[in-house]
Design an enzyme around this catalytic site. Structure first.
Site, PDB file in Angstrom:
ATOM      1  N   CYS A 135      10.587 -33.434  18.510  1.00 14.61           N
ATOM      2  CA  CYS A 135      11.208 -34.850  18.442  1.00 14.61           C
ATOM      3  C   CYS A 135      12.472 -35.088  18.383  1.00 14.61           C
ATOM      4  O   CYS A 135      12.992 -36.217  18.591  1.00 14.61           O
ATOM      5  CB  CYS A 135      10.342 -35.472  17.344  1.00 14.61           C
ATOM      6  N   CYS A 187      10.320 -30.529   9.487  1.00 13.84           N
ATOM      7  CA  CYS A 187      10.539 -31.662  10.358  1.00 13.84           C
ATOM      8  C   CYS A 187       9.724 -32.856   9.614  1.00 13.84           C
ATOM      9  O   CYS A 187       8.476 -32.631   9.276  1.00 13.84           O
ATOM     10  CB  CYS A 187      10.031 -31.527  11.905  1.00 13.84           C
ATOM     11  N   SER A 197       4.282  14.033  -3.665  1.00 14.57           N
ATOM     12  CA  SER A 197       4.397  13.385  -2.394  1.00 14.57           C
ATOM     13  C   SER A 197       3.585  14.093  -1.474  1.00 14.57           C
ATOM     14  O   SER A 197       2.603  15.164  -1.841  1.00 14.57           O
ATOM     15  CB  SER A 197       5.677  13.072  -1.877  1.00 14.57           C
ATOM     16  N   LEU A 198       3.512  14.070   0.049  1.00 13.74           N
ATOM     17  CA  LEU A 198       2.902  15.038   0.778  1.00 13.74           C
ATOM     18  C   LEU A 198       4.149  15.074   1.906  1.00 13.74           C
ATOM     19  O   LEU A 198       4.790  14.383   2.524  1.00 13.74           O
ATOM     20  CB  LEU A 198       1.629  14.214   1.475  1.00 13.74           C
ATOM     21  N   TYR A 255      -8.264   9.795  -5.909  1.00 12.35           N
ATOM     22  CA  TYR A 255      -8.445  10.896  -4.960  1.00 12.35           C
ATOM     23  C   TYR A 255      -7.881  11.949  -5.781  1.00 12.35           C
ATOM     24  O   TYR A 255      -7.819  13.251  -5.225  1.00 12.35           O
ATOM     25  CB  TYR A 255      -7.669  10.832  -3.770  1.00 12.35           C
ATOM     26  N   CYS A 297      14.422 -30.681  15.068  1.00 15.00           N
ATOM     27  CA  CYS A 297      12.806 -30.355  15.419  1.00 15.00           C
ATOM     28  C   CYS A 297      13.005 -30.272  16.865  1.00 15.00           C
ATOM     29  O   CYS A 297      13.267 -31.295  17.740  1.00 15.00           O
ATOM     30  CB  CYS A 297      11.979 -31.517  15.021  1.00 15.00           C
ATOM     31  N   GLU A 337     -25.709 -15.331 -12.505  1.00 16.24           N
ATOM     32  CA  GLU A 337     -26.021 -14.635 -13.753  1.00 16.24           C
ATOM     33  C   GLU A 337     -25.081 -14.069 -14.174  1.00 16.24           C
ATOM     34  O   GLU A 337     -24.750 -13.814 -15.298  1.00 16.24           O
ATOM     35  CB  GLU A 337     -27.347 -13.673 -13.284  1.00 16.24           C
ATOM     36  N   GLU A 345      -9.472  13.331   3.888  1.00 13.73           N
ATOM     37  CA  GLU A 345      -9.596  11.928   3.541  1.00 13.73           C
ATOM     38  C   GLU A 345      -8.685  10.912   4.199  1.00 13.73           C
ATOM     39  O   GLU A 345      -7.716  11.511   4.911  1.00 13.73           O
ATOM     40  CB  GLU A 345      -8.911  11.863   2.143  1.00 13.73           C
ATOM     41  N   LYS A 397      -6.575  18.340   3.055  1.00  7.54           N
ATOM     42  CA  LYS A 397      -6.440  19.149   1.874  1.00  7.54           C
ATOM     43  C   LYS A 397      -7.261  20.288   1.847  1.00  7.54           C
ATOM     44  O   LYS A 397      -8.411  20.703   2.173  1.00  7.54           O
ATOM     45  CB  LYS A 397      -6.696  18.147   0.399  1.00  7.54           C
ATOM     46  N   ASP A 428      -2.513   3.271   3.349  1.00  5.77           N
ATOM     47  CA  ASP A 428      -1.026   2.831   3.106  1.00  5.77           C
ATOM     48  C   ASP A 428      -1.085   1.611   2.313  1.00  5.77           C
ATOM     49  O   ASP A 428      -1.101   0.517   2.541  1.00  5.77           O
ATOM     50  CB  ASP A 428      -0.852   2.242   4.620  1.00  5.77           C
ATOM     51  N   LYS A 483      -0.211  12.214  10.227  1.00  4.96           N
ATOM     52  CA  LYS A 483       0.071  10.917  10.429  1.00  4.96           C
ATOM     53  C   LYS A 483      -0.495  10.342  11.974  1.00  4.96           C
ATOM     54  O   LYS A 483      -0.289  10.985  12.850  1.00  4.96           O
ATOM     55  CB  LYS A 483       1.627  10.588  10.475  1.00  4.96           C
ATOM     56  N   ARG A 518       3.951   4.696  -9.336  1.00  9.24           N
ATOM     57  CA  ARG A 518       4.371   5.989  -9.195  1.00  9.24           C
ATOM     58  C   ARG A 518       5.882   6.128  -9.674  1.00  9.24           C
ATOM     59  O   ARG A 518       6.223   7.166 -10.170  1.00  9.24           O
ATOM     60  CB  ARG A 518       4.217   6.386  -7.767  1.00  9.24           C
ATOM     61  N   CYS A 526       6.507 -37.375  14.550  1.00 10.54           N
ATOM     62  CA  CYS A 526       6.846 -36.057  15.361  1.00 10.54           C
ATOM     63  C   CYS A 526       5.513 -36.001  16.316  1.00 10.54           C
ATOM     64  O   CYS A 526       4.497 -35.554  15.677  1.00 10.54           O
ATOM     65  CB  CYS A 526       7.382 -34.958  14.603  1.00 10.54           C
ATOM     66  N   LYS A 553      -5.267   8.372   4.622  1.00 10.09           N
ATOM     67  CA  LYS A 553      -4.270   8.149   4.114  1.00 10.09           C
ATOM     68  C   LYS A 553      -4.227   6.782   4.023  1.00 10.09           C
ATOM     69  O   LYS A 553      -3.594   6.209   4.978  1.00 10.09           O
ATOM     70  CB  LYS A 553      -3.240   9.002   4.723  1.00 10.09           C
ATOM     71  N   ASP A 612     -24.169 -14.243  -8.580  1.00  8.25           N
ATOM     72  CA  ASP A 612     -22.731 -14.571  -9.154  1.00  8.25           C
ATOM     73  C   ASP A 612     -22.875 -15.280 -10.498  1.00  8.25           C
ATOM     74  O   ASP A 612     -22.353 -15.254 -11.399  1.00  8.25           O
ATOM     75  CB  ASP A 612     -21.875 -15.269  -8.236  1.00  8.25           C
TER      76      ASP A 612
HETATM   77  S1  IVH Z   1      -2.616  13.111  -1.870  1.00  9.29           S
HETATM   78  C1  IVH Z   1      -0.712  16.245  -4.383  1.00  9.29           C
HETATM   79  N1  IVH Z   1      -4.352  11.653  -0.957  1.00  9.29           N
HETATM   80  O1  IVH Z   1       0.283   9.054   0.576  1.00  9.29           O
HETATM   81  C2  IVH Z   1      -1.364  14.921  -4.195  1.00  9.29           C
HETATM   82  N2  IVH Z   1      -2.123  10.961  -0.996  1.00  9.29           N
HETATM   83  O2  IVH Z   1       2.990  10.050   1.930  1.00  9.29           O
HETATM   84  C3  IVH Z   1      -0.620  14.171  -3.239  1.00  9.29           C
HETATM   85  N3  IVH Z   1      -1.684   8.678  -0.044  1.00  9.29           N
HETATM   86  O3  IVH Z   1       2.347   9.661  -2.112  1.00  9.29           O
HETATM   87  C4  IVH Z   1      -1.152  12.879  -2.693  1.00  9.29           C
HETATM   88  N4  IVH Z   1      -4.041   8.153   0.525  1.00  9.29           N
HETATM   89  O4  IVH Z   1       0.621   7.717  -2.375  1.00  9.29           O
HETATM   90  C5  IVH Z   1      -3.266  11.875  -1.170  1.00  9.29           C
HETATM   91  N5  IVH Z   1      -6.041  10.543   0.198  1.00  9.29           N
HETATM   92  C6  IVH Z   1      -4.772  10.575  -0.163  1.00  9.29           C
HETATM   93  C7  IVH Z   1      -3.706   9.549  -0.062  1.00  9.29           C
HETATM   94  C8  IVH Z   1      -2.595   9.987  -0.414  1.00  9.29           C
HETATM   95  C9  IVH Z   1      -2.726   7.815   0.584  1.00  9.29           C
HETATM   96  C10 IVH Z   1      -0.407   8.358  -0.512  1.00  9.29           C
HETATM   97  C11 IVH Z   1       0.169   8.858  -1.742  1.00  9.29           C
HETATM   98  C12 IVH Z   1       1.286   9.738  -1.456  1.00  9.29           C
HETATM   99  C13 IVH Z   1       1.511   9.233   0.146  1.00  9.29           C
HETATM  100  C14 IVH Z   1       2.408  10.509   0.656  1.00  9.29           C
END
Ligand code: IVH
Length: 682
Positions: free
Chosen positions: A414, A429, A80-81, A228, A411, A33, A112, A293, A116, A317, A135, A434, A114, A31
């Site tokens: 006390c 408090c 989205s997905l 991704y 409290c 350096e 991959e 995917k 959060d 999910k 987004r 206390c 997902k 760190d």
């Molecule tokens: S692919 C066309 N890959 O999950 C591409 N999404 O519930 C669509 N997310 O809005 C997204 N990890 O923000 C993709 N490995 C991953 C992800 C991912 C998290 C999120 C992403 C998306 C949400 C959908």
């Protein structure tokens, strides 16, 4: 002389070290350096501000605060997905897409995690990170470039490794920003210690951190990123398979997940996905599922969309670690600083293999905002290692028998009235005597990072307070053998291997040993709101002892680097209280009186060879950073100032000096190099 080439080379080195540290997790320099290189870069930039470009690593520190975020239109929709809940649901998706296009039957799949977190969109022009956005609604997001620059795993220039592929002229990448669970917990612990309300979960905290108007605030949060997707590209070619795309992004220097796998068979992809449900706690981030995917991106594109969900991928999910249970009661804990913390007492319930009986309710505002009532069915979440928390009541399950929660007026320990500070959501408090607070205070005082008194567990502390032997922290140093023997409870007598006499002797020895802890530890041990280990160290290095520190006004304290206005206020207020003045007096009388500040510095002085001499440093020194040189001069009694005047004894000259060099020459100030400086002290 510092040349532009040297500057560019230095920048490249820093990018690579940053990448090795934050993306590969395999640094090759310390760190120290790294900081030296960064310092050198800062110096060059100070002298050549016109050389600074958007990819300078110095910009990561956080730019000026903004008034608001500007809206930006994404070059392509940020999609989205669709969701699948369980293997059969995922198979249903597979069959549906097979019916639309039979190529899917022979397709390969990439799985991959997902994450959060928060979807972010990163723009690179000619390999330079020029814009980062949220987004938003998928079409329009907010420009959070300055904040994203502070995320160290985001490359500011690609390829990070010069040998990497040449990126297209315009490349727009999508990824997920997140706060590692451990960092989230650390942040919450710190906030609780400072009397600030704790955050809800890593996701919201990451989102909030990235949307702060002051990038320096964002920089103080540890955020990470995994990418991704390529959203848009101009002037270059990119892979047409998801697997190769991940490899390509990795080669450019982006962080990608290391648990992605490619499968020839859909069922194998499902099995892999399911295996991560059980192992998800191993991940450093919260994952709410896995994404399956179709590897062939052209095929995925041909499949089109359903609303905002591309057909070519599905979010599998994980079963939510959220359950409903009955809220039996709300109990209040009194923290060390007197802060009252509401806790939910729950009908025991299993969440992801763990029986949960208690959960946090964060703070009293939260209970009011969510209208959480005793007797309610509440939704409780447990994620990763995070303490379970109550999300809110299930309104549909109300019977009418639930009782509205009354905010505390006194409290629970006390009975004294509680107070609410103007700018905080917490109730306090403020009774210094206390007992509940005192227990927490003593626990903190004796803890490892503070006075480190071994053998003073909670039960003994509670007993000593109950018997009136400890009325404040200083009383610890007045304890007699008999007091401790009286406090060793029946339980301890049974569970401890040592006889009570030995327990007492060990404890007395440990108390005695703690008298030699340094001032910084003692200041931290006092438990002043906001003055944790770091602030305590800053304070201790500026004051000779507790007497001097206790006389400093909030204004004086604020002058110290690292001490902000709220900590300064809190420290000054603590020392102004008569009860605390008495504690300090008692500590002194008991011989708990470490020395700090100037006397500590004087002790650590290497010599007085440079006493009375004033130095100015300019340019890049061959081996030392400016800070190194400053430290060296000061440790030999010299002074370092910023500008050259007739009073300057020496100008320490490095490569690529600034205008100070000219000025020193014109004033006839002696000019020396790093070697000559070393020789000055013999
Ligand atoms: S692919 C066309 N890959 O999950 C591409 N999404 O519930 C669509 N997310 O809005 C997204 N990890 O923000 C993709 N490995 C991953 C992800 C991912 C998290 C999120 C992403 C998306 C949400 C959908």
């Amino acid at each position: 002389m510092s040349t532009k080439t040297h500057y560019e080379d230095l920048k490249q080195q820093i990018h690579e070290h940053n990448y090795r540290y934050h993306v590969l997790d395999a640094p090759i320099v310390s760190d120290l350096e790294f900081d030296r290189l960064l310092n050198e870069l800062k110096q060059i930039e100070a002298e050549h501000p016109d050389w600074i470009t958007a990819d300078s690593p110095t910009l990561r520190a956080g730019a000026k605060p903004a008034d608001r975020f500007i809206k930006v239109t994404h070059p392509a929709p940020i999609l989205s997905l669709g969701n699948a809940f369980g293997a059969d649901d995922a198979r249903g998706w597979f069959e549906r897409v097979c019916r639309i296009d039979d190529r899917v039957e022979r397709a390969r799949f990439v799985v991959e995690p997902k994450i959060d977190g928060l979807s972010v969109v990163l723009h690179y022009h000619d390999g330079i990170f020029v814009q980062g956005a949220t987004r938003g609604n998928g079409e329009i997001g907010e420009d959070i470039t300055a904040n994203l620059r502070t995320v160290k795993s985001i490359p500011l220039r690609i390829p990070v490794d010069e040998k990497g592929p040449k990126p297209p002229k315009v490349l727009v990448i999508r990824g997920e920003a997140y706060m590692p669970i451990k960092e989230f917990e650390k942040l919450n612990r710190k906030r609780a210690e400072e009397g600030k309300p704790t955050y809800l979960n890593p996701r919201n905290t990451a989102a909030g951190s990235l949307r702060m108007l002051d990038p320096a605030e964002t920089a103080s949060r540890v955020l990470k990123l995994l990418v991704y997707q390529i959203v848009h590209c101009e002037g270059g070619k990119i892979p047409t398979s998801q697997w190769e795309l991940l490899e390509y992004l990795k080669a450019l220097g982006f962080p990608i997940t290391d648990i992605a796998r490619r499968f020839d068979d859909f069922e194998d992809a499902v099995a892999y996905t399911e295996s991560w449900d059980k192992n998800r706690d191993e991940l450093e981030y919260e994952a709410d599922g896995m994404v399956i995917k179709i590897d062939d991106l052209n095929l995925a594109k041909d499949l089109g969309f359903v609303g905002k969900d591309p057909r070519g991928a599905i979010a599998f999910k994980f079963p939510a670690r959220e359950v409903t249970t009955k809220l039996l009661d709300i109990k209040i804990n009194v923290g060390r600083t007197g802060m009252l913390i509401p806790n939910a007492v729950l009908e025991p319930v299993e969440i992801g293999g763990v029986i949960v009986m208690r959960a946090t309710l964060h703070n009293f505002d939260y209970i009011v905002q969510k209208d959480i009532r005793i007797g309610d069915r509440v939704l409780v979440k447990r994620a990763g290692e995070v303490i379970p928390y109550v999300i809110g009541p299930v309104l549909g399950a109300r019977t009418g028998k639930e009782k509205k929660y009354k905010l505390p007026t006194n409290c629970p320990s006390c009975g004294q009235p509680v107070e609410r500070l103007d700018d905080e959501v917490a109730f306090y408090c403020v009774n210094a005597a206390c007992p509940a607070q005192l227990v927490r205070n003593v626990e903190h005082f004796v803890s490892r990072g503070a006075m480190d008194i071994v053998g003073m567990g909670t039960r003994i502390v509670e007993k000593l307070i109950e018997t009136g032997k400890v009325k404040d922290i200083a009383d610890i140093y007045y304890l007699k053998r008999a007091d401790i023997l009286e406090a060793v409870t029946k339980k301890e007598r049974k569970t401890e291997k040592e006889p009570p006499g030995k327990i007492a002797e060990n404890l007395l020895a440990s108390i005695e040993a703690s008298k030699s802890r340094p001032l910084a530890r003692l200041v931290a041990a006092l438990g002043i709101r906001g003055a944790g280990e770091v602030s305590a160290a800053d304070l201790a290095s500026h004051f000779a002892d507790l007497d001097v520190l206790s006389k400093a006004s909030a204004e004086t304290l604020q002058q110290i680097a690292g001490i902000g206005p709220s900590v300064a206020e809190s420290v000054a207020e603590w020392f102004s209280r008569p009860v605390n003045k008495n504690v300090i007096k008692k500590l002194k009388a008991a011989g708990v009186w470490p020395q700090g500040g100037s006397s500590a510095n004087a002790k650590s002085r290497a010599s007085n060879a440079l006493e009375g001499k004033t130095f100015v440093i300019t340019g890049t020194l061959p081996t030392w950073s400016r800070d190194d040189a400053k430290e060296f001069i000061e440790s030999h009694g010299g002074k370092v100032t910023d500008s050259v005047s007739k009073k300057t004894s020496y100008l320490v000259l490095g490569e690529a000096p600034g205008s100070k060099y000219e000025k020193a020459k014109s004033l006839g100030v002696k000019i020396i190099g790093e070697e000559a400086l070393k020789k000055l002290v013999g």
